[in-house]
Design an enzyme around this catalytic site. Structure first.
Site, mmCIF file in Angstrom:
data_model
loop_
_atom_site.group_PDB
_atom_site.id
_atom_site.type_symbol
_atom_site.label_atom_id
_atom_site.label_comp_id
_atom_site.label_asym_id
_atom_site.label_seq_id
_atom_site.Cartn_x
_atom_site.Cartn_y
_atom_site.Cartn_z
ATOM 1 N N HIS A 1 0.830 -1.218 0.000
ATOM 2 C CA HIS A 1 0.000 0.000 0.000
ATOM 3 C C HIS A 1 0.858 1.259 0.000
ATOM 4 O O HIS A 1 0.368 2.342 0.286
ATOM 5 C CB HIS A 1 -0.959 0.013 1.193
ATOM 6 C CG HIS A 1 -2.064 -1.000 1.090
ATOM 7 N ND1 HIS A 1 -2.981 -1.210 2.090
ATOM 8 C CD2 HIS A 1 -2.403 -1.860 0.095
ATOM 9 C CE1 HIS A 1 -3.838 -2.171 1.723
ATOM 10 N NE2 HIS A 1 -3.501 -2.574 0.517
ATOM 11 N N CYS B 1 4.630 21.289 -5.350
ATOM 12 C CA CYS B 1 6.023 21.000 -5.719
ATOM 13 C C CYS B 1 6.842 22.295 -5.792
ATOM 14 O O CYS B 1 6.421 23.268 -6.429
ATOM 15 C CB CYS B 1 6.048 20.302 -7.075
ATOM 16 S SG CYS B 1 7.699 19.915 -7.667
HETATM 17 ZN ZN ZN Z 1 7.012 19.028 -9.731
#
Ligand code: ZN
Length: 271
Positions: free
Chosen positions: A143, A175
Site C-alpha cells: 500500500h 512541488c
Molecule cells: Zn514538480
C-alpha cells in the site's frame, strides 16, 4: 566473549520485552518449530502489527474533528484531485501523527528473525515505515509508505520531513520545482495497488514454504489472496491475529494473544 553474548542477548530481550524466566506457550513452541523447519518463511502483516505502537486500525472510530467522517471518503484519489484542501486537511495531521510513531516488539521480532536468516522478508499492508524502522531489510509495502511523497507533474520526490515545507496558504502541498500537486506515495482509496510491489509480494508468497500472517483479518483483496498462493504452492500457514480470518481452517496453528507478546516470545523460543 561469552560475557559479550550474554550482554547482547540481554539487550535484545529488553527490546522484545522478554523476562529472564520466560517460558513459551505450547502454541509459540509449535510456531518456533515451523520456523525452524522452513527454508523460506515470509511474514504478511496488517494494521494489527502497528496497534501496540499507538496506531489504531483506520476502522477504529476516530475522535475529534474527523469523528464522523469515513476515511474512505477523504483519503480518496478523487478528493485528492478535486478537493486537495479537504484531502490535506485530513492527511496532513495524519502524516504528523504517523511520523512520530516508533516500532514495537512485534516489528523488532521480525527484524531479528530476518537478521538470523530465519525470515525471508515481510509483506505489509501498513504505510507507517515501522518495519524498516525496526531494521527489516526485505520489506514489500503493497500500500506504499508515508516515507516519501511525489510530484504528480515532474515526479520530484520529497522525504516526509521535507513535505512540511511544501504547503501553500490553503494547506495544499505544492512541488517547489514546478508547482505541481504533491501526493503521498501511499495507495489511496480508488487507486490501484502498485504493480511492481504486488508482483514482488506474489512471488514471495509463491516461494514461501511458511507464511506467518500477523495482525490482519485477511479480507482486503488483493492482499487477502496471498496466503492462498502460498497454500497452492505447497506452503504452510500460521496465523497470529485476534478474531477470525478466512484462512483459519487452513492454518497449521493460530495464536490469538497480543502480537508484540507472541512474536517476542517466538524469538525467545528460537533461542
Ligand atoms: Zn514538480
Amino acid at each position: 566473549m561469552e560475557r559479550q553474548v550474554t550482554d547482547s542477548r540481554g539487550r535484545r530481550d529488553e527490546i522484545l520485552g522478554i523476562a529472564e524466566d520466560f517460558v513459551p506457550s505450547a502454541g509459540v513452541e509449535r510456531l518456533a518449530g515451523l520456523v525452524r523447519e522452513s527454508s523460506c518463511a515470509v511474514a504478511l502483516t496488517g494494521a494489527g502489527v502497528s496497534v501496540p505502537s499507538g496506531i489504531p486500525d483506520f476502522r477504529t472510530p476516530e475522535t475529534g474533528l474527523w469523528a464522523n467522517i469515513d476515511p474512505m471518503e477523504v483519503a480518496h484519489i478523487d478528493v485528492f484531485e478535486q478537493n486537495p484542501v479537504r484531502f490535506w486537511s485530513y492527511y496532513r495531521p495524519r502524516f504528523h501523527s504517523l511520523g512520530d510513531k516508533r516500532p514495537n516488539a512485534a516489528h523488532e521480532a521480525l527484524a531479528e528473525l530476518e537478521r538470523r536468516g530465519l525470515l525471508e522478508g515481510v509483506i505489509t499492508q501498513n504505510i507507517d515505515r515501522l518495519h524498516r524502522g525496526a531494521g527489516s531489510q526485505n520489506v514489500v509495502e503493497v500500500h506504499g509508505s508515508i516515507a516519501t511523497s511525489s510530484c504528480r507533474s515532474c515526479a520530484a520526490s520529497y522525504a516526509i520531513d521535507e513535505v512540511n515545507e511544501l504547503f501553500d496558504g490553503d494547506g495544499v502541498a505544492i512541488c517547489s520545482a514546478c508547482d505541481g500537486p504533491v501526493k503521498p506515495d501511499v495507495v489511496l482509496f480508488g487507486e490501484m495497488l502498485p504493480e511492481a510491489a504486488m508482483k514482488a509480494a506474489q512471488e514471495l508468497a509463491a516461494r514461501a514454504d511458511l507464511m506467518i500472517c500477523i495482525g490482519s483479518s485477511l479480507i482486503v483483496h488483493p492482499v487477502a489472496g496471498l496466503p492462498g498462493i502460498t497454500l497452492d504452492n505447497g506452503g504452510r500457514l500460521a496465523i497470529v491475529t485476534k478474531g477470525p480470518t478466512p484462512y483459519d481452517d487452513h492454518a497449521e496453528l493460530k495464536l490469538e494473544g497480543e502480537v508484540d507478546a507472541e512474536l517476542g516470545a517466538l524469538v525467545a523460543a528460537l533461542g
